[in-house]
Design an enzyme around this catalytic site. Structure first.
Site, PDB file in Angstrom:
ATOM      1  CG  ASP A  30      -8.370   5.414   8.487  1.00  0.00           C
ATOM      2  OD1 ASP A  30      -9.078   6.296   8.984  1.00  0.00           O
ATOM      3  OD2 ASP A  30      -7.168   5.584   8.182  1.00  0.00           O
ATOM      4  CD  GLU A  58      -6.289   1.398   8.374  1.00  0.00           C
ATOM      5  OE1 GLU A  58      -5.856   1.273   9.531  1.00  0.00           O
ATOM      6  OE2 GLU A  58      -6.253   2.465   7.727  1.00  0.00           O
ATOM      7  CD  GLU A 109      -6.566   4.540   4.348  1.00  0.00           C
ATOM      8  OE1 GLU A 109      -6.394   4.535   5.591  1.00  0.00           O
ATOM      9  OE2 GLU A 109      -5.803   5.126   3.546  1.00  0.00           O
ATOM     10  CD  GLN A 148      -4.354  10.617   2.437  1.00  0.00           C
ATOM     11  OE1 GLN A 148      -5.403  10.115   2.023  1.00  0.00           O
ATOM     12  NE2 GLN A 148      -3.338   9.890   2.828  1.00  0.00           N
ATOM     13  CB  THR A 204      -4.572   0.656   3.478  1.00  0.00           C
ATOM     14  OG1 THR A 204      -5.132   1.901   3.840  1.00  0.00           O
ATOM     15  CG2 THR A 204      -5.405   0.001   2.391  1.00  0.00           C
ATOM     16  NE  ARG A 244       6.511  10.446  -1.272  1.00  0.00           N
ATOM     17  CZ  ARG A 244       5.542   9.977  -0.465  1.00  0.00           C
ATOM     18  NH1 ARG A 244       4.633  10.785   0.008  1.00  0.00           N
ATOM     19  NH2 ARG A 244       5.508   8.698  -0.137  1.00  0.00           N
ATOM     20  CE  LYS A 275      -5.776   8.798   5.906  1.00  0.00           C
ATOM     21  NZ  LYS A 275      -5.904   7.469   5.309  1.00  0.00           N
ATOM     22  CG  HIS A 311      -1.707   1.262   1.404  1.00  0.00           C
ATOM     23  ND1 HIS A 311      -2.785   1.578   0.608  1.00  0.00           N
ATOM     24  CD2 HIS A 311      -1.569   2.288   2.277  1.00  0.00           C
ATOM     25  CE1 HIS A 311      -3.283   2.751   0.994  1.00  0.00           C
ATOM     26  NE2 HIS A 311      -2.560   3.201   1.996  1.00  0.00           N
TER      27      HIS A 311
END
Ligand code: MN
Length: 439
Positions: free
Chosen positions: A244, A212, A210, A251, A370, A154, A264, A145
């Site tokens: 989540d 989790e 997410e 974000q 995640t 990025r 979040k 993830h």
């Protein structure tokens, strides 16, 4: 150390018939805890354990005065509206109660007549968040993830250099954690398109889930002390399913340099049932690190963690859109993954969290981050499944999704099961519904 004992015996059967059915989430080997009451009633919320399609009401059981010793002490604490006091008692008490409940629920138990009067049909129950969650920390333990999300945010530098050394986490917001069934309004906030001159405020356009694992801390540690890697069994109460919810556009604009904040904190959803560490013992397995990667620093490294740190827990994410609901279609599976692929173990999360002397308290909560596996079918969020919103996924009824739409419901399921075994340690489910923005 948690050992395999007779409560794990795959041949054990319960006098609650439904618990013995193949594929049942709640066989006698499981005995997970929740906070519940009868739906729509004014009854107090109190502790219960799941067995088959029934809940054993621990307040009713306590009133019978049937248990003695540590199990009786534990039972008193389960009469509260949260499990914090029970969690604070520590492993010996959790285990003592588990053993008594296992014996009482086993076929031919002399306690059957007493326990039978304490059963509540699961179909009649409603649940509450099982603990007063003081502090909530969300980790980021799936390297798959972290890498795919890193690529989207990025492209030139997906995995930051600290990732393979530090179990990365941030301090989350506990006030907005809700129980399964939570209905959440699409959040609004600041976003800025890459080519825009300045940000704008609007309802989130890239709302995501997410997939989790949630972890509840039981007994804590004093401020200034640490919890050793090999001693975390004494402090980790159990595990649940955790969604989540994340606003990806908010974000992307807010997360540097201090990490996620309003993207979040608008809602997170937990499953009602907490499966104890002891129930999960048979599913703990070898954890390893690729030889070419940095090996853990000494406080995150032990033979025990290598031998049994990984948890073989299957996770599944499903969707039901408003259209599917209107035409009475079932949930459709979006993806699945396994917690054993996590780059860091639960024990490493606990040891790392306290290396600076930070005090954990009973009922504190960790998100695992995640959980995505190495392949695309194992992606734990829509951001990954839709490649950052560039490739919509198509559902069986022809609808497409990049991110969540108003009216969508997301459900997670999870279970531990060995090959060639009928025993399934299930986690039940966690569901959440998206309502339109109020902005
Ligand atoms: Mn998360």
């Amino acid at each position: 150390m948690i050992t395999i004992n007779h409560t794990h015996n795959p041949d054990l059967k319960s006098w609650v018939e439904a618990a013995n059915e193949k594929g049942c989430d709640f066989p006698i080997q499981n005995i997970p805890f929740a906070i519940f009451r009868r739906k729509g009633s004014n009854e107090p919320f109190r502790g219960g354990v799941a067995i088959g399609n029934q809940i054993l009401d621990l307040m009713a059981l306590n009133a019978t005065g049937h248990f003695t010793g540590k199990a009786a002490t534990a039972l008193v604490s389960c009469c509260e509206a949260t499990l914090n006091d029970f969690m604070a008692l520590g492993f010996e008490y959790w285990s003592a109660l588990r053993h008594e409940l296992s014996a009482g629920l086993t076929v031919n138990s002399g306690d059957q007549a007493v326990l039978q009067q304490c059963l509540v049909d699961m179909a009649e129950a409603e649940y509450d968040v099982p603990a007063r969650i003081g502090d909530y920390t969300d980790f980021y333990t799936s390297v798959h993830h972290a890498t795919s999300v890193g690529k989207l945010f990025r492209p030139d530098n997906p995995l930051l250099p600290n990732y393979k050394w530090v179990p990365i986490g941030y301090h989350g917001r506990s006030s907005s954690i809700g129980i399964s069934g939570q209905k959440l309004h699409r959040p609004a906030g600041q976003t800025k398109a890459p080519d825009a001159q300045s940000p704008q405020v609007s309802p989130c356009k890239r709302l995501d889930y997410e997939l989790e694992v949630g972890i509840y801390i039981g007994s804590g540690n004093e401020l200034g002390s640490t919890i050793e890697l090999d001693n975390t069994d004494q402090h980790v109460f159990g595990v649940c399913l955790f969604n989540d919810w994340s606003a990806r556009d908010i974000q992307a604009w807010e997360y540097q340099p201090l990490g996620p904040f309003l993207a979040k904190s608008f809602a997170s959803t937990v499953s009602p049932w907490i499966v104890t560490q002891e129930a999960l013992a048979p599913y703990q397995g070898q954890w390893s690190r690729p030889k070419s990667d940095p090996q853990p620093l000494p406080y995150l490294e032990s033979a025990k963690n290598r031998e049994s740190g990984a948890l073989d827990m299957e996770l599944e994410a499903y969707i039901k859109t408003a259209k599917m609901r209107d035409s009475d279609e079932p949930y459709e599976k979006l993806s699945h993954s396994n917690f054993r692929d996590s780059y860091w173990t639960v024990s490493q999360m606990v040891a790392h969290h306290t290396i600076n002397g930070c005090n954990l308290k009973p009922g504190d909560f960790f998100g695992s981050g995640t959980q995505s596996g190495p392949t695309l079918e194992e992606a734990g969020s829509l951001m990954e499944l839709s490649n950052g919103g560039k490739q919509p996924i198509t559902l069986a009824n022809g609808e497409t999704r990049t991110f969540l739409e108003d009216g969508d419901a997301i459900m997670f399921k999870g279970y531990c099961q060995k090959q060639n075994s009928d025993v399934r340690i299930g986690f039940g489910q966690v569901v959440g519904y998206i309502l339109p923005s109020r902005y």
